[in-house]
Write a protein that holds these residues in place. Sequence first.
Motif, short mmCIF file in Angstrom:
data_model
loop_
_atom_site.label_atom_id
_atom_site.label_comp_id
_atom_site.label_asym_id
_atom_site.label_seq_id
_atom_site.Cartn_x
_atom_site.Cartn_y
_atom_site.Cartn_z
N ASP A 124 10.11 8.18 0.69
CA ASP A 124 9.94 6.74 0.92
C ASP A 124 8.47 6.34 0.86
N LEU A 126 4.96 4.85 0.02
CA LEU A 126 4.48 3.62 -0.60
C LEU A 126 3.03 3.82 -1.05
N ASP A 184 3.48 -0.03 -2.85
CA ASP A 184 3.50 -0.88 -1.66
C ASP A 184 3.29 -2.34 -2.09
N PRO A 185 4.11 -3.27 -1.60
CA PRO A 185 3.89 -4.68 -1.95
C PRO A 185 2.45 -5.15 -1.68
N ASP A 208 9.39 -0.98 -7.23
CA ASP A 208 9.60 -1.02 -5.78
C ASP A 208 10.26 0.27 -5.35
N TYR A 209 9.95 0.73 -4.14
CA TYR A 209 10.51 2.00 -3.69
C TYR A 209 12.02 1.89 -3.45
N SER A 212 13.56 -0.52 -0.87
CA SER A 212 13.19 -1.94 -0.90
C SER A 212 14.44 -2.83 -0.86
N LYS A 213 14.33 -3.91 -0.11
CA LYS A 213 15.45 -4.86 -0.04
C LYS A 213 15.12 -6.16 -0.78
N ASP A 214 13.82 -6.43 -0.93
CA ASP A 214 13.43 -7.73 -1.51
C ASP A 214 12.72 -7.62 -2.87
N LYS A 216 9.80 -6.96 -3.75
CA LYS A 216 8.58 -7.77 -3.66
C LYS A 216 7.56 -7.42 -4.75
#
Length: 268
Positions: A124, A126, A184-185, A208-209, A212-214, A216
């Motif tokens: 996970d 970032l 990382d965002p 995105d990793y 990620s949910k969004d 970003k």
Amino acid sequence: MIKKIGWIVVLFISCNQKKVADISVSEMFATGKWVDLSYDFSDKTLYWPTASGFKLDTAFEGITTGGYYYSAFNFCAAEHGGTHLDAPVHFAKGKWTANEIPLDNLIGEAVVVDVKDSAMKNADYLISVADIEAWEKKNNAIPNNAVLLFRTGYGAYYPDAKKYLGTDQRGAEAVAKLHFPSIDPAAAEWLVKNRKIKSVGIDVASVDYGQSKDFKVHQVIYGQNIPGFENVANMGQLPVKGAYIFALPMKIKGGSGGPLRIIAWVKN
Ligand SMILES: [Zn+2]
């Protein structure tokens, strides 16, 4: 004296220019090697759990009634899978579609930020602003118009879905089980604010990793009309600086991405 030095400089520059002009493009390329940064497309190609995989159907293969050999296939695949392009419109309305991206954004000098040591220990992970700053401390600032590549080391796992994506399950419920490192965002925000890059590539399935949910990073980078390259192969064969990238995706009109043939030329 200053005048004399001036002439010597002018003479030196013009001699040098002549020397460069005398070398043909083939001779110039012969001073380096080509690196293939694309995975091949097959039924082993990794796709997002919700995307359709690559299918190759045989239209004909064998000896025709005319007595000669002939083969032809039909292929079918999602845009986003295997080594592929993310066109900015993938996450940013009104930005470039696959066919609209200028060639200049797909070709250029690469810098490779290697975060393997941290990323291989943490699925996970970032990639942080500090990682980029550490790279710049050693190699100077990321030059303007660079193709920025991140190397997590996860290419070593491809095409083992369990290791590479964190799960080999398919379908919507598998998405929550994705574990792989990426940007990382906050690092994406820093990059678009402080550096001028042409495109971004990475050796995992997404910028995105996995958790990620969004998405970003997709939103931030593509919002600036910067294309992305995902599942980039063989990144370990690239130097930290100086590789020249040619990233040529299928030119799908109105597409949000597509299969990508990406190669690098590396000076010997
Ligand atoms: Zn994609």
